[in-house]
Design a protein around this motif. Structure first.
Motif, PDB file in Angstrom:
ATOM      1  N   ASP A 141       0.786  -1.233   0.000  1.00 52.02           N
ATOM      2  CA  ASP A 141       0.000   0.000   0.000  1.00 52.02           C
ATOM      3  C   ASP A 141       0.813   1.275   0.000  1.00 52.02           C
ATOM      4  O   ASP A 141       2.008   1.285   0.265  1.00 52.02           O
ATOM      5  N   THR A 142       0.109   2.354  -0.305  1.00 52.67           N
ATOM      6  CA  THR A 142       0.665   3.695  -0.325  1.00 52.67           C
ATOM      7  C   THR A 142      -0.218   4.569   0.564  1.00 52.67           C
ATOM      8  O   THR A 142      -1.437   4.433   0.537  1.00 52.67           O
ATOM      9  N   ILE A 143       0.413   5.402   1.353  1.00 54.37           N
ATOM     10  CA  ILE A 143      -0.367   6.342   2.167  1.00 54.37           C
ATOM     11  C   ILE A 143      -0.076   7.749   1.647  1.00 54.37           C
ATOM     12  O   ILE A 143       1.083   8.137   1.493  1.00 54.37           O
ATOM     13  N   VAL A 184       7.941  10.735  -0.270  1.00 57.85           N
ATOM     14  CA  VAL A 184       7.933  11.760  -1.307  1.00 57.85           C
ATOM     15  C   VAL A 184       7.079  12.944  -0.865  1.00 57.85           C
ATOM     16  O   VAL A 184       6.001  12.760  -0.296  1.00 57.85           O
ATOM     17  N   ALA A 185       7.583  14.137  -1.129  1.00 56.38           N
ATOM     18  CA  ALA A 185       6.783  15.330  -0.827  1.00 56.38           C
ATOM     19  C   ALA A 185       5.517  15.290  -1.664  1.00 56.38           C
ATOM     20  O   ALA A 185       5.562  14.994  -2.852  1.00 56.38           O
ATOM     21  N   MET A 186       4.352  15.567  -1.026  1.00 55.36           N
ATOM     22  CA  MET A 186       3.094  15.558  -1.773  1.00 55.36           C
ATOM     23  C   MET A 186       3.026  16.739  -2.726  1.00 55.36           C
ATOM     24  O   MET A 186       3.435  17.851  -2.395  1.00 55.36           O
ATOM     25  N   VAL A 187       2.526  16.462  -3.924  1.00 49.67           N
ATOM     26  CA  VAL A 187       2.124  17.545  -4.819  1.00 49.67           C
ATOM     27  C   VAL A 187       0.647  17.319  -5.088  1.00 49.67           C
ATOM     28  O   VAL A 187       0.182  16.179  -5.077  1.00 49.67           O
ATOM     29  N   ALA A 198      -3.877  18.744 -12.178  1.00 47.62           N
ATOM     30  CA  ALA A 198      -4.421  17.504 -12.762  1.00 47.62           C
ATOM     31  C   ALA A 198      -3.547  16.329 -12.358  1.00 47.62           C
ATOM     32  O   ALA A 198      -2.444  16.508 -11.829  1.00 47.62           O
ATOM     33  N   THR A 199      -4.052  15.158 -12.621  1.00 47.84           N
ATOM     34  CA  THR A 199      -3.235  13.979 -12.371  1.00 47.84           C
ATOM     35  C   THR A 199      -3.537  12.960 -13.456  1.00 47.84           C
ATOM     36  O   THR A 199      -4.645  12.944 -14.011  1.00 47.84           O
ATOM     37  N   GLY A 200      -2.539  12.134 -13.809  1.00 47.85           N
ATOM     38  CA  GLY A 200      -2.769  11.192 -14.897  1.00 47.85           C
ATOM     39  C   GLY A 200      -1.741  10.078 -14.958  1.00 47.85           C
ATOM     40  O   GLY A 200      -0.751  10.072 -14.218  1.00 47.85           O
ATOM     41  N   GLN A 206      -6.850  13.931  -7.307  1.00 49.75           N
ATOM     42  CA  GLN A 206      -5.655  13.359  -6.689  1.00 49.75           C
ATOM     43  C   GLN A 206      -5.423  11.960  -7.234  1.00 49.75           C
ATOM     44  O   GLN A 206      -6.372  11.281  -7.652  1.00 49.75           O
ATOM     45  N   GLY A 207      -4.124  11.583  -7.232  1.00 46.15           N
ATOM     46  CA  GLY A 207      -3.635  10.327  -7.796  1.00 46.15           C
ATOM     47  C   GLY A 207      -4.617   9.208  -8.011  1.00 46.15           C
ATOM     48  O   GLY A 207      -4.978   8.902  -9.150  1.00 46.15           O
ATOM     49  N   GLU A 208      -5.097   8.639  -6.906  1.00 41.35           N
ATOM     50  CA  GLU A 208      -5.853   7.403  -7.065  1.00 41.35           C
ATOM     51  C   GLU A 208      -7.207   7.606  -7.759  1.00 41.35           C
ATOM     52  O   GLU A 208      -7.826   6.645  -8.180  1.00 41.35           O
ATOM     53  N   LEU A 240       5.791  11.277 -11.194  1.00 43.55           N
ATOM     54  CA  LEU A 240       5.727  10.600  -9.895  1.00 43.55           C
ATOM     55  C   LEU A 240       6.232   9.171  -9.949  1.00 43.55           C
ATOM     56  O   LEU A 240       6.472   8.546  -8.918  1.00 43.55           O
ATOM     57  N   GLN A 241       6.351   8.632 -11.127  1.00 39.61           N
ATOM     58  CA  GLN A 241       6.785   7.238 -11.235  1.00 39.61           C
ATOM     59  C   GLN A 241       7.005   6.910 -12.694  1.00 39.61           C
ATOM     60  O   GLN A 241       6.334   7.466 -13.570  1.00 39.61           O
ATOM     61  N   THR A 242       7.942   5.985 -12.956  1.00 41.08           N
ATOM     62  CA  THR A 242       8.053   5.450 -14.317  1.00 41.08           C
ATOM     63  C   THR A 242       8.578   4.033 -14.237  1.00 41.08           C
ATOM     64  O   THR A 242       9.267   3.663 -13.275  1.00 41.08           O
TER      65      THR A 242
HETATM   66  P1  ADP Z   1       1.166   2.069  -6.811  1.00 38.12           P
HETATM   67  O1  ADP Z   1       2.457   1.359  -6.737  1.00 38.12           O
HETATM   68  O2  ADP Z   1      -0.002   1.275  -6.340  1.00 38.12           O
HETATM   69  O3  ADP Z   1       0.957   2.746  -8.135  1.00 38.12           O
HETATM   70  P2  ADP Z   1       2.037   4.578  -5.832  1.00 38.12           P
HETATM   71  O4  ADP Z   1       3.040   4.602  -4.742  1.00 38.12           O
HETATM   72  O5  ADP Z   1       2.538   4.832  -7.177  1.00 38.12           O
HETATM   73  O6  ADP Z   1       1.234   3.228  -5.739  1.00 38.12           O
HETATM   74  O7  ADP Z   1       0.913   5.633  -5.463  1.00 38.12           O
HETATM   75  C1  ADP Z   1      -0.384   5.624  -5.981  1.00 38.12           C
HETATM   76  C2  ADP Z   1      -0.786   6.983  -6.512  1.00 38.12           C
HETATM   77  O8  ADP Z   1      -0.646   7.953  -5.501  1.00 38.12           O
HETATM   78  C3  ADP Z   1       0.123   7.444  -7.608  1.00 38.12           C
HETATM   79  O9  ADP Z   1      -0.405   7.069  -8.824  1.00 38.12           O
HETATM   80  C4  ADP Z   1       0.131   8.933  -7.478  1.00 38.12           C
HETATM   81  O10 ADP Z   1      -0.832   9.473  -8.331  1.00 38.12           O
HETATM   82  C5  ADP Z   1      -0.257   9.186  -6.065  1.00 38.12           C
HETATM   83  N1  ADP Z   1       0.918   9.701  -5.372  1.00 38.12           N
HETATM   84  C6  ADP Z   1       1.941   9.003  -4.850  1.00 38.12           C
HETATM   85  N2  ADP Z   1       2.855   9.829  -4.335  1.00 38.12           N
HETATM   86  C7  ADP Z   1       2.399  11.082  -4.532  1.00 38.12           C
HETATM   87  C8  ADP Z   1       2.893  12.391  -4.254  1.00 38.12           C
HETATM   88  N3  ADP Z   1       4.050  12.551  -3.648  1.00 38.12           N
HETATM   89  N4  ADP Z   1       2.171  13.427  -4.620  1.00 38.12           N
HETATM   90  C9  ADP Z   1       0.992  13.265  -5.244  1.00 38.12           C
HETATM   91  N5  ADP Z   1       0.452  12.088  -5.550  1.00 38.12           N
HETATM   92  C10 ADP Z   1       1.162  10.998  -5.193  1.00 38.12           C
END
Ligand code: ADP
Ligand code: MG
Ligand code: MG
Length: 916
Positions: A106-108, A243-246, A255-257, A280-282, A337-339
């Protein structure tokens, strides 16, 4: 020295996924490349393991100090403070191991909120609704992930307030509603845990880290690793990314995508993905609102779309691979945020390989290596449309890949008849036998209720590239009634069914298929493979039709043409039987004289098809009783015939009497009862002869019995006929200007003497044919190596043979002393389960044993004849790992079934690149 548990994104080694996890390593890589990522750091997988291995589950010494130090850096970079009442810094705490395990841990988000920081955030953003929304999300996520509170407890309260507020969606909730939800959620936590919600941000952080660490051993994650065979060598422990939240949900300029740098379905070089404004992200994946395709951003946020395209290009030129990435835009600023490397289907992999090479992003080697050879299988057979979600009525073994639909037909003759009329049929049998071969030709696919992946049906279907589901034990096939029963479903002859030989599924009705696609891109890719490969790739093909198809797949010749398959056609089988039951040489020769022109025509058509490529023809191999009916069947038929004959006598008497009585009315039907007893006698006599032949040919171990060259030497006329047919066909081709390269291959050889004898016949017939046609023919002479002794005597055999071909099916049986069917049906699965044997040696070449023997035989053979051509023609010839081994021991070619040729070509290139 003190252990480093924590690395900032600016310093972590982007290549070290084992230590930093895939997500963490890539975030480091992105940061260091200059791509904008919110500041953050990674806690290593080693810290996770130290934590899990500690009986009290304690965070390793010194780790939290390092975390604090790195937090200070983030505070500096963001100009915010963690736990601060002004400009509070919020964090995401994200899991990530070396292997991607989507959704398993999970992610918080929004960590660091409490009543005080909330006030600060409100002052900072001026958006109360947003802040309460972030807070209620945080309480729920933290409650669930870190405190183990069931989601339903939150959901129930949430729904209550929603309905009280007459809100339809959560976006309809007001600031006050959300504030109320926060209060109620805090009460839920207190009720469930007996303690107030932890308000201290540092305490929140520590609890969250521990929760992510522990999630590695959570049931979900453990099950997932077992299911997908992720070993501790591949991934051990999870890293934690802080990670610092954006905030993509701050305004309409946020936006988020999620995106792919290219279309993962087609491989087309266009950005692919979705986004949501003010979210937001999810939210994108959760389906709260319907996201828009990324292309729409070009209109909605043109400047940011341009930036997104730049991000896409930067990602690809850095990682040299299609990327699957996540982004968030906060107030007009784009963050990645991820690749990770994008997962694609085979079509997309092939297209992107060819295009990225052309764009200069990758070189030929990379273009080839990034595609697993097995993956091409998807492209080479028609397959069921994955979008047609139908439920199978039965399941068998995926014995030969691809999908097929047609009407169920329960015997080969009817399958052939209907097939010729253009009807699509699926041949359904309990199991199949060599005499069913014509039914295979006519059918779209084969379904059996008995037998394994190496049953006759499976092997023949794979050879032909036809879909096959074998051993579907839930089906009861009744050939006599022409029906099959699955539970309470009845399939009668004529009912349409669909089989999926890639999964083993059996379906009622016709399901949509996707045709095999041998695209220009695939051809291009394979032409690069051929340039890199050293091994040649030949096909196993027994008919001109097979040969034609093999050519389409890029076969460089035929490595194995089995002559017995030609004997099995219904029009020829009677002549073959005549040959077998002949008691005198003369009678046998009569039958052979009839077979000669037929075989010659077969070979000629194959030569013409393959010209000017080599065609290796194996002389008759199986024990000849295989061409005769089963003993039991003959006994039953004879009994019926004899009964008929007995009754006939009575009938005849009766009919004479009746005829006499009705002399004046000769057309009375009863007269027709008088059948032809002479004909019946002749039939009985013949069947009797066949039966006694079957009995005399009976062997205890037919696979080790009278077959191959042993048979050839016992009945020289048979091999002589085949040799003549080959050479005459070659001569006729040459005469009409077709270049041919026939090769004669002798099966089951164990001593050089055997080869010597057959070679004498070849030399003699060769001279005769050349003389008669007045031209010279090239024809190579070689030996199968499928008997252990032949391998040990390779040095000797090479004096006679100009080429060797390993028959690894028989060689594996002989090396293990396993009879294949018995092994696979009785003890092999148990051997594999209990790791006595890692793999099924009939599927995966046993490199250590059989392979050793091959290696020695190659070395010894080349001592006598340094340029001897050596190949492999067993089923292993199409298996990538086996091909790699064949390359390593210096084979000249591999031969496999037509549709596996492209897979083998790519595998041969991989082998050459990996071990130059
Ligand atoms: P998963 O591995 O399930 O994709 P993530 O750690 O990538 O989980 O987090 C899930 C979502 O949370 C990401 O797709 C992103 O949109 C959002 N998220 C994670 N970290 C941040 C952050 N620092 N700021 C904003 N959104 C975030
Ligand atoms: Mg993610
Ligand atoms: Mg063999």
């Amino acid at each position: 020295m003190k252990e480093t548990w924590v690395y900032s994104f600016a310093e972590g080694d982007g290549k070290n996924k084992k230590l930093l996890g895939g997500k963490g390593a890539n975030l480091c890589e992105l940061t260091q490349t200059g791509i904008r990522v919110p500041p953050g750091f990674v806690i290593t997988t080693k810290a996770c393991l130290a934590f899990l291995n500690n009986p009290e589950r304690k965070i390793p010494q010194g780790m939290m100090e390092q975390v604090s130090k790195h937090l200070k850096k983030i505070e500096g970079l963001t100009n915010k403070s963690f736990g601060g009442e002004k400009k509070p810094l919020l964090l995401s705490v994200r899991s990530g191991s070396a292997m991607s395990m989507p959704g398993m841990m999970d992610t918080i988000l929004n960590l660091g909120l409490n009543p005080d920081t909330l006030k600060g955030l409100i002052a900072d953003t001026g958006n109360e609704r947003f802040c309460y929304d972030a807070y209620r999300r945080f309480i729920q996520l933290f409650g669930k992930v870190a405190l183990g509170i069931p989601d339903e407890l939150f959901d129930e309260e949430f729904e209550k307030i929603k309905s009280k507020a007459h809100a339809h969606l959560d976006v309809d909730l007001s600031r006050d509603d959300l504030a109320e939800i926060c209060t109620v959620f805090l009460q839920v936590v207190e009720r469930y845990t007996g303690k107030p919600f932890p308000h201290d941000p540092f305490e929140q952080l520590e609890i969250a880290i521990k929760a992510v660490f522990s999630s590695w051993m959570g049931k979900r994650a453990v099950d997932y690793r077992r299911e997908f065979k992720i070993t501790s060598e591949m991934a051990n422990g999870t890293a934690v990314n802080i990670v610092a939240m954006v905030f993509g949900n701050m305004s309409n300029n946020s936006a988020t995508g999620v995106g792919f740098t290219r279309d993962p379905g087609t491989g087309e070089n266009v950005i692919f993905g979705e986004y949501l404004v003010n979210a937001q992200g999810e939210d994108v994946v959760a389906g709260i609102r319907t996201p828009k395709p990324l292309a729409a951003m070009a209109d909605e946020m043109p400047g940011l779309f341009k930036e997104l395209m730049e991000l896409r290009n930067n990602l690809e030129s850095h990682f040299k691979e299609v990327q699957d990435f996540e982004f968030t835009i906060e107030e007009g600023i784009l963050y990645c945020l991820q690749t990770r490397n994008g997962k694609m289907n085979a079509t997309a992999m092939v297209r992107t390989s060819v295009e990225m090479k052309k764009e200069g992003l990758i070189d030929t080697k990379q273009a080839l290596l990034r595609i697993k050879p097995e993956m091409l299988e998807q492209l080479l057979f028609p397959r069921l449309d994955p979008d047609a979600d139908a439920t199978p009525v039965a399941k068998g073994l995926p014995a030969s890949p691809g999908g097929a639909s047609g009407i169920a037909v329960f015997d080969a003759d009817r399958a052939e008849k209907l097939g010729h009329e253009g009807v699509k049929v699926i041949l359904v049998r309990e199991e199949t036998k060599p005499e069913d071969i014509h039914g295979f030709f006519a059918a779209q696919g084969i379904l059996t209720s008995r037998g394994g992946k190496t049953s006759h049906a499976a092997v023949v279907a794979r050879g032909m590239g036809k879909p096959c589901v074998a051993g579907a034990e839930g089906i009861t096939v009744d050939v006599r009634l022409r029906q099959a029963v699955i539970g309470d479903t009845l399939i009668s002859e004529g009912d349409t069914i669909t089989i999926d030989g890639s999964t083993g599924g059996v379906y009622l009705g016709e399901l949509p298929l996707i045709e095999a696609e041998f695209t220009p891109e695939l051809e291009k890719l394979l032409s690069w493979a051929d340039e890199k490969a050293r091994l040649k790739v030949m096909a196993n093909a027994d008919t001109p039709g097979d040969a034609k198809r093999a050519l389409k797949f890029g076969a460089m010749g035929i490595g194995l043409c089995r002559t017995e398959r030609m004997f099995n056609e219904p029009s020829r089988l009677p002549i073959v039987i005549e040959m077998i039951i002949a008691d005198t040489k003369e009678d046998r020769q009569k039958a052979l004289d009839k077979l000669l022109p037929i075989q010659r025509e077969d070979f000629k058509n194959i030569f013409i098809e393959m010209a000017p490529r080599p065609v290796t023809i194996r002389l008759l191999d199986p024990p000849i009783h295989e061409f005769l009916p089963q003993e039991q069947q003959l006994i039953e038929e004879l009994e019926l015939l004899r009964n008929l004959r007995k009754n006939l006598r009575g009938m005849r008497k009766l009919s004479e009497a009746v005829t006499f009585m009705y002399q004046n009315e000769p057309e009375k039907p009863i007269v027709q009862l008088s059948a032809d007893p002479e004909l019946l006698d002749a039939v009985i006599l013949k069947k009797d002869m066949i039966l006694s032949k079957v009995r005399s040919l009976h062997e205890i171990n037919p696979m080790l019995g009278h077959r191959g060259v042993r048979l050839g030497l016992t009945f020289p006329e048979i091999y002589a006929m085949q040799i003549r047919a080959i050479l005459e066909a070659a001569a006729e081709c040459k005469k009409s200007g077709v270049t041919v390269h026939p090769e004669i291959m002798i099966p089951q050889v164990c001593t050089a003497q055997e080869l010597k004898r057959v070679k004498e016949w070849v030399i003699q017939i060769h001279a005769e044919v050349e003389d008669r046609f007045g031209l010279s023919i090239q024809c190579a002479f070689g030996s199968m190596l499928e008997v252990v002794r032949a391998c040990m005597r390779a040095e000797n055999l090479a004096e006679e043979a100009e080429f060797f071909s390993f028959g690894t099916n028989d060689l594996t049986q002989a090396t293990f002393s396993f009879s294949r069917e018995d092994a696979e049906n009785k003890f092999l699965p148990m051997y594999n389960m209990s790791h006595i044997l890692q793999d099924n040696p009939f599927e995966v070449l046993d490199v250590k044993g059989v392979g050793k023997l091959m290696e020695l035989a190659v070395r010894w053979g080349r001592q006598t004849r340094p340029d001897i051509k050596v190949g492999i023609c067993g089923e292993h010839g199409g298996h990538p790992a086996s091909i790699e081994f064949c390359h390593k021991i210096g084979l000249t070619y591999v031969s496999c079934s037509g549709p596996r040729v492209p897979i083998a070509r790519l595998a041969a290139a991989h082998a050459a690149i990996n071990q130059p």
